[in-house]
Design an enzyme around this catalytic site. Structure first.
Site, mmCIF file in Angstrom:
data_model
loop_
_atom_site.group_PDB
_atom_site.id
_atom_site.type_symbol
_atom_site.label_atom_id
_atom_site.label_comp_id
_atom_site.label_asym_id
_atom_site.label_seq_id
_atom_site.Cartn_x
_atom_site.Cartn_y
_atom_site.Cartn_z
ATOM 1 N N HIS A 159 4.727 5.544 9.378
ATOM 2 C CA HIS A 159 4.092 4.567 10.260
ATOM 3 C C HIS A 159 2.819 5.187 10.847
ATOM 4 C CE1 HIS A 159 3.958 1.034 12.788
ATOM 5 N NE2 HIS A 159 3.593 1.834 13.783
ATOM 6 N N MET A 172 5.752 -3.932 3.973
ATOM 7 C CA MET A 172 5.505 -4.697 5.201
ATOM 8 C C MET A 172 6.579 -5.731 5.521
ATOM 9 S SD MET A 172 2.885 -3.074 6.014
ATOM 10 C CE MET A 172 2.223 -3.918 7.425
ATOM 11 N N ASN A 218 10.548 6.019 6.241
ATOM 12 C CA ASN A 218 9.349 5.189 6.404
ATOM 13 C C ASN A 218 8.230 6.024 7.014
ATOM 14 O OD1 ASN A 218 7.781 2.763 6.490
ATOM 15 N ND2 ASN A 218 8.228 2.580 8.676
ATOM 16 N N GLY A 265 -1.343 0.925 -1.665
ATOM 17 C CA GLY A 265 -0.553 1.952 -2.337
ATOM 18 C C GLY A 265 -1.148 3.354 -2.309
ATOM 19 N N SER A 266 -2.023 3.642 -1.338
ATOM 20 C CA SER A 266 -2.585 5.000 -1.307
ATOM 21 C C SER A 266 -1.502 6.038 -0.987
ATOM 22 C CB SER A 266 -3.750 5.097 -0.321
ATOM 23 O OG SER A 266 -3.300 4.919 1.004
ATOM 24 N N ASN A 267 -0.525 5.670 -0.156
ATOM 25 C CA ASN A 267 0.571 6.609 0.120
ATOM 26 C C ASN A 267 1.455 6.808 -1.108
ATOM 27 O OD1 ASN A 267 0.791 7.633 3.045
ATOM 28 N ND2 ASN A 267 0.109 5.516 3.252
HETATM 29 C C1 GRF Z 1 -0.070 2.920 5.863
HETATM 30 O O1 GRF Z 1 -0.900 3.169 6.974
HETATM 31 C C2 GRF Z 1 1.382 2.942 6.279
HETATM 32 O O2 GRF Z 1 1.670 3.878 7.253
HETATM 33 C C3 GRF Z 1 1.534 1.540 6.842
HETATM 34 O O3 GRF Z 1 0.812 0.735 5.939
HETATM 35 C C4 GRF Z 1 -0.254 1.489 5.373
HETATM 36 C C5 GRF Z 1 -0.159 1.375 3.888
HETATM 37 O O4 GRF Z 1 -1.252 1.924 3.221
HETATM 38 N N1 GRF Z 1 2.916 1.198 7.022
HETATM 39 P P1 GRF Z 1 -1.187 2.187 1.658
HETATM 40 O O5 GRF Z 1 -0.689 0.906 0.998
HETATM 41 O O6 GRF Z 1 -0.238 3.319 1.401
HETATM 42 O O7 GRF Z 1 -2.584 2.506 1.234
#
Ligand code: GRF
Length: 191
Positions: free
Chosen positions: A106, A87, A104, A12-14
């Protein structure tokens, strides 16, 4: 008025980067949806004050989960979804309904390396350029119309780990900006 939900599966860092960037703005996420019980993203959501829901999306539960998700989004008045490390594959009917409001991120320069383990695939392919793609979601896997890409060149001292860190840093920097721009240009948001 735009109300954003984020869908994630793991760390969940994003998701956190979006919350930080949109603090005190109309784009602050109203809901987190995660398909993995106990994922680290739930702790982040609690700390950041974002309501979170678990919905299982294994292939046998996918259609039912998507229909529950759709109801939930309607109930909460959500009208924009950011997939951020989600995912699982969403059913085509759901994608069709949300087309244009489903983005999304990626961790590769699509169309290179769609699917899982994209950074590792790029590394193992000997790529000299690494980067990220933010795109609209269509019925395929990482095939939707590209909104934005950014990249950097591999340096001699880089390792797979340092590349992963750089890719994630780029994601955290770009996703909020692109989401905001998309909402402003296409969905009438004025931040
Ligand atoms: C990110 O690299 C995103 O692009 C990919 O999965 C990863 C998720 O990272 N689809 P986080 O959970 O947001 O840390």
């Amino acid at each position: 008025m735009i109300t954003l939900a984020v869908m994630a599966s793991g760390g969940g860092s994003n998701f956190e980067a979006l919350c930080q960037a949109f603090q005190n703005t109309p784009l602050f996420p109203r809901l987190l949806v995660c398909d993995q019980k106990g994922a680290q993203v739930f702790a982040r959501a609690e700390r950041l004050g974002v309501p979170a829901v678990h919905l299982p999306f294994s292939s046998s539960e996918r259609e039912a989960a998507a229909s529950r998700l759709d109801d939930l989004l309607q109930e909460q008045g959500i009208n924009l979804i950011a997939l951020a490390g989600f995912m699982k594959i969403l059913p085509a009917s759901f994608v069709k309904k949300w087309k244009g409001r489903l983005l999304n991120i990626h961790p590769s320069l699509l169309p290179r390396h769609p699917g899982t383990h994209a950074i590792e695939k790029a590394w193992n392919s000997g790529d000299k350029e690494f980067g990220i793609t933010i795109h609209l979601v269509d019925e395929g896997v990482d095939t939707g119309p590209i909104l934005h890409q950014n990249f950097f060149l591999k340096e001699n001292s880089d390792t797979l780990e340092s590349i992963e860190q750089k890719v994630h840093r780029l994601e955290h920097w770009e996703y909020p900006k692109v989401l905001q721009r998309y909402a402003e240009k296409n969905l009438g948001v004025n931040l």
